[in-house]
Design an enzyme around this catalytic site. Structure first.
Site, PDB file in Angstrom:
ATOM      1  N   GLY A   1      61.844  55.950  31.392  1.00 49.01           N
ATOM      2  CA  GLY A   1      61.596  54.535  31.657  1.00 49.01           C
ATOM      3  C   GLY A   1      62.176  54.038  32.973  1.00 49.01           C
ATOM      4  CB  SER A   2      61.802  53.975  35.958  1.00 43.20           C
ATOM      5  OG  SER A   2      60.681  54.759  35.651  1.00 43.20           O
ATOM      6  NE  ARG A   3      61.984  46.233  38.913  1.00 37.67           N
ATOM      7  CZ  ARG A   3      63.100  45.560  39.128  1.00 37.67           C
ATOM      8  NH1 ARG A   3      63.828  45.141  38.126  1.00 37.67           N
ATOM      9  NH2 ARG A   3      63.499  45.304  40.340  1.00 37.67           N
TER      10      ARG A   3
ATOM     11  CG  MET B   1      56.366  52.418  35.325  1.00 40.42           C
ATOM     12  SD  MET B   1      56.193  53.791  36.486  1.00 40.42           S
ATOM     13  CE  MET B   1      57.785  54.517  36.543  1.00 40.42           C
TER      14      MET B   1
END
Length: 189
Positions: A158-160, A72
């Site tokens: 932002g990340s996953r 993301m």
């Protein structure tokens, strides 16, 4: 937002306040846009994407499951959704680092590991903080019943999110494909 409103009002009296009002207005707008949470109509697949983003990798796991990693970016919606209906059996916060979420070493980042008891058995998915994202906010706790595509938490910036598809479930997405939380199907079900 209060600072934006105050400097905007003050700039009507003295135009020099516009030097502060303009960037504060832009920052406020960006924050409101970033934390947006649109309504979604759930997709038709059995297992839905828990995150907006791009499929970063699809990896077979030693236990027979398949990990689908969704990156993301700061431009994506960061509200995450339940991939299936079920009962939340655990929500575990795991401390860790903060390397960029697209980096392979992000598996050691701070994360929240979720387990759902579903019609397909145990489904695990993991919210992973990135270099900027340093806060994961679960909305539900262990014991809660969730519907498909129900909001379950938020990762700031932002990340996953990784989803572990059960053994025998073939991914319906490919690396590089865009996903929409609660809409995009992850399986051929």
């Amino acid at each position: 937002m209060a600072a934006t409103a105050a400097t905007s009002l003050l700039s009507r009296r003295d135009p020099r306040w516009a030097l502060a009002a303009v960037p504060l207005s832009a920052l406020t707008g960006a924050m409101l846009w970033f934390f947006r949470d649109p309504e979604r109509v759930p997709g038709d697949a059995r297992i839905l994407s828990p995150a907006d983003g791009v499929v970063q990798s699809i990896d077979p796991w030693p236990d027979g499951r398949t990990r689908v990693a969704i990156f993301m970016s700061p431009l994506n919606v960061h509200v995450n959704r339940a991939p299936l209906a079920g009962t939340v059996t655990s929500v575990e916060h795991v401390p860790g680092g903060f390397v960029p979420a697209f980096n392979k070493d992000s598996d050691l980042n701070e994360r929240v590991v979720w387990h759902l008891d579903t019609a397909l058995g145990d489904i695990e998915f993991v919210q992973i903080a990135g270099a900027v994202a340093r806060r994961i906010v679960p909305y539900v706790r262990a014991g809660a019943k969730v519907d498909r595509a129900e909001r379950i938490g938020l990762i700031r910036f932002g990340s996953r999110v990784d989803v572990y598809l059960p053994e025998g479930v073939t991914p319906a997405v490919s690396v590089g494909q865009k996903t929409v939380a609660g809409v995009t199907g992850l399986d051929h079900g």
